[in-house]
Design a protein around this motif. Structure first.
Motif, mmCIF file in Angstrom:
data_model
loop_
_atom_site.group_PDB
_atom_site.id
_atom_site.type_symbol
_atom_site.label_atom_id
_atom_site.label_comp_id
_atom_site.label_asym_id
_atom_site.label_seq_id
_atom_site.Cartn_x
_atom_site.Cartn_y
_atom_site.Cartn_z
ATOM 1 N N MET A 1 0.830 -1.185 0.000
ATOM 2 C CA MET A 1 0.000 0.000 0.000
ATOM 3 C C MET A 1 0.875 1.250 0.000
ATOM 4 O O MET A 1 0.516 2.251 -0.632
ATOM 5 C CB MET A 1 -0.914 -0.023 1.225
ATOM 6 N N ALA B 1 3.865 1.451 -1.361
ATOM 7 C CA ALA B 1 4.435 1.578 -2.705
ATOM 8 C C ALA B 1 3.416 2.155 -3.678
ATOM 9 O O ALA B 1 3.748 3.018 -4.502
ATOM 10 C CB ALA B 1 4.924 0.222 -3.189
ATOM 11 N N LEU B 2 2.172 1.707 -3.592
ATOM 12 C CA LEU B 2 1.124 2.241 -4.455
ATOM 13 C C LEU B 2 0.896 3.722 -4.179
ATOM 14 O O LEU B 2 0.697 4.518 -5.103
ATOM 15 C CB LEU B 2 -0.178 1.459 -4.263
ATOM 16 N N GLY B 3 0.940 4.115 -2.918
ATOM 17 C CA GLY B 3 0.795 5.520 -2.567
ATOM 18 C C GLY B 3 1.902 6.382 -3.148
ATOM 19 O O GLY B 3 1.655 7.466 -3.668
ATOM 20 N N ILE C 1 3.729 5.634 -5.820
ATOM 21 C CA ILE C 1 3.548 5.655 -7.273
ATOM 22 C C ILE C 1 2.473 6.670 -7.670
ATOM 23 O O ILE C 1 2.653 7.455 -8.597
ATOM 24 C CB ILE C 1 3.203 4.251 -7.795
ATOM 25 N N LEU C 2 1.357 6.670 -6.962
ATOM 26 C CA LEU C 2 0.287 7.619 -7.280
ATOM 27 C C LEU C 2 0.724 9.057 -7.009
ATOM 28 O O LEU C 2 0.331 9.970 -7.741
ATOM 29 C CB LEU C 2 -0.978 7.291 -6.493
ATOM 30 N N GLY D 1 -2.877 9.269 -3.394
ATOM 31 C CA GLY D 1 -1.550 8.795 -3.020
ATOM 32 C C GLY D 1 -1.181 9.142 -1.596
ATOM 33 O O GLY D 1 -0.619 8.323 -0.867
ATOM 34 N N LEU E 1 -3.280 6.866 0.746
ATOM 35 C CA LEU E 1 -2.754 5.504 0.781
ATOM 36 C C LEU E 1 -1.424 5.432 1.519
ATOM 37 O O LEU E 1 -1.163 4.472 2.245
ATOM 38 C CB LEU E 1 -2.586 4.967 -0.635
#
Length: 51
Positions: A1, A3-5, A7-8, A24, A27
């Motif tokens: 989560m 990493a996704l934050g 990236i966003l 982002g 997250l």
């Protein structure tokens, strides 16, 4: 989560889309909170560890 934050955050910043940047940040904060709770020993979502 987390990493996704991140990236966003990067995509939202580069593309200039503020909703992606906001999602982002949310997250990233939630992921950090779950990571801290899991690392101190609290069960998160029925699991003893949160990766």
């Amino acid at each position: 989560m987390i990493a996704l934050g991140i990236i966003l955050l990067v995509v939202g910043l580069v593309a200039g889309i503020s909703i992606l940047w906001t999602i982002g940040v949310v997250l990233l904060v939630i992921g950090a909170a779950l990571w801290i709770l899991g690392s101190v020993g609290h069960a998160v979502g029925g699991r003893k560890h949160y990766w």
